[in-house]
Motif scaffolding. Structure first.
Motif, PDB file in Angstrom:
ATOM      1  N   PHE A 194       0.741  -1.053  -0.079  1.00  0.00           N
ATOM      2  CA  PHE A 194       0.053   0.053  -0.169  1.00  0.00           C
ATOM      3  C   PHE A 194       0.713   1.338  -0.018  1.00  0.00           C
ATOM      4  CE2 PHE A 194      -2.302  -3.410   2.344  1.00  0.00           C
ATOM      5  CZ  PHE A 194      -3.589  -3.203   1.518  1.00  0.00           C
TER       6      PHE A 194
ATOM      7  N   TYR B  48      -4.625   4.446   2.680  1.00  0.00           N
ATOM      8  CA  TYR B  48      -3.804   3.530   2.261  1.00  0.00           C
ATOM      9  C   TYR B  48      -4.251   3.067   0.882  1.00  0.00           C
ATOM     10  CZ  TYR B  48      -2.258   3.340   7.076  1.00  0.00           C
ATOM     11  OH  TYR B  48      -1.846   3.610   8.472  1.00  0.00           O
ATOM     12  N   TYR B  49      -3.622   3.139  -0.213  1.00  0.00           N
ATOM     13  CA  TYR B  49      -3.832   2.625  -1.552  1.00  0.00           C
ATOM     14  C   TYR B  49      -3.090   1.650  -2.046  1.00  0.00           C
ATOM     15  CZ  TYR B  49      -4.446   2.954  -6.652  1.00  0.00           C
ATOM     16  OH  TYR B  49      -4.667   2.625  -7.914  1.00  0.00           O
TER      17      TYR B  49
END
Ligand code: ZN
Ligand code: FE
Length: 259
Positions: free
Chosen positions: A106, A121-122
Motif C-alpha cells: 500500500f 492506504y492505496y
C-alpha cells in the motif's frame, strides 16, 4: 487469493479485513473495537499480521491495544500523530507499507481535512480512506479547512476508476438523502441510491464503493460538474465563484441538513 470484507463495529463503523485464508493471515484497518476482529479471526483460524490506522478518532483505533496484546508481533501503522499511542510504524505521504502475508503493498496518501493528520492506504486496487471519502458523501471538517479536504478528495478522485473505496462508516443512505436534494435528476445518483437501499434491506454493506460510480454520483466529487445554482446557498460562504467556495458551501449545507 485475498478476500476483503467489512466487519460491522460500534454503531455504524466498518473495520476492513483483508485475509489470505489458505495462508491463515489477515490485516485489519481501523479496528474501533477488538471483538469483531477476534471473532472473525477465530471463525477462519486466522492470525493477525498487521494493523493499519487512518486517524486518531477512538471509533477507529479503540480496539488496537487489545489486538496488540493478542498479536504482539503485528506491526501497527499509523500517521505521525502523538494522539495515536500504540503505533509501531509511523508513515506519511509516499511511504509504502509492504506486508508479507497476506501479500499486499500500500502507498500512503496524506488526506487531511477530517483531521490534521489523516492518511489513506492505496494498493491492491483498494483504497482504505477512513473518514475522508464516504459513498455519496465526505468526512466532516473537524480539524481541516475546506481547501485541505478538497485537495484530499481531488487526489482520491484521480486514482483509477476501478478502485474500490473502503470507507469506514455505513453512511450511504443518509448521504443519499442529502445528495438527492442537490442533484435530484442525476441518473447515477438515483441508481446508486436504489442499489444501496436494496443492500441495506437485507442488512448487507453498501461498500466498498467504486470510484467511477462515486465520481458520477457523489456531490462532493462533483464541485466542477454541479451548476452553481445547484449548491445550497450559505450566507457565511457567500459567492461561489471559486471551486473551494462551492465545496465549502456544499459541506456546510450537509452539516445543516436534516432529512
Ligand atoms: Zn473520524
Ligand atoms: Fe469515524
Amino acid at each position: 487469493m485475498l478476500s476483503l470484507r467489512p466487519l460491522p463495529a460500534l454503531r455504524d463503523n466498518y473495520i476492513w479485513m483483508l485475509a489470505d485464508t489458505p495462508a491463515g493471515t489477515a490485516i485489519v484497518v481501523d479496528p474501533g473495537e477488538a471483538g469483531p476482529v477476534l471473532d472473525a479471526l477465530a471463525a477462519d483460524r486466522l492470525t493477525l499480521s498487521a494493523i493499519l490506522l487512518t486517524h486518531h478518532h477512538s471509533d477507529h483505533i479503540g480496539g488496537t491495544p487489545e489486538l496488540a496484546g493478542r498479536f504482539p508481533s503485528a506491526p501497527i501503522y499509523a500517521p505521525h500523530d502523538a494522539r495515536i499511542r500504540d503505533a509501531t510504524q509511523r508513515v506519511g505521504d509516499g511511504d509504502v507499507v509492504e506486508i508479507d502475508t497476506p501479500p499486499a503493498r500500500f502507498e500512503v496518501l496524506e488526506v487531511h481535512g477530517h483531521t490534521r493528520s489523516h492518511i489513506a492506504y492505496y494498493g491492491e486496487g483498494l483504497l482504505f480512506c477512513g473518514d475522508t471519502l464516504f459513498s455519496l458523501g465526505c468526512g466532516r471538517l473537524f480539524e481541516g479547512t475546506p481547501a485541505e479536504m478538497l485537495a484530499s478528495l481531488d487526489r482520491i478522485a484521480a486514482l483509477p476508476g476501478t478502485t474500490r473505496i473502503c470507507c469506514a462508516h455505513e453512511y450511504t443512505l443518509a448521504n443519499a438523502a442529502f445528495a438527492l436534494t442537490v442533484e435530484p435528476d442525476n441518473p447515477a445518483l438515483k441508481a446508486r441510491t436504489d442499489a444501496a437501499r436494496a443492500l441495506r434491506a437485507r442488512n448487507a454493506a453498501t461498500l466498498p464503493a467504486v470510484l467511477d460510480e462515486e465520481r458520477a454520483a457523489n456531490p462532493f466529487l462533483r464541485v466542477d460538474a454541479l451548476a452553481e445554482d445547484r449548491i445550497p446557498w450559505q450566507d457565511d460562504v457567500g459567492a461561489l465563484h471559486r471551486r473551494v467556495d462551492r465545496f465549502a458551501a456544499l459541506r456546510l449545507a450537509k452539516d445543516r441538513f436534516r432529512a
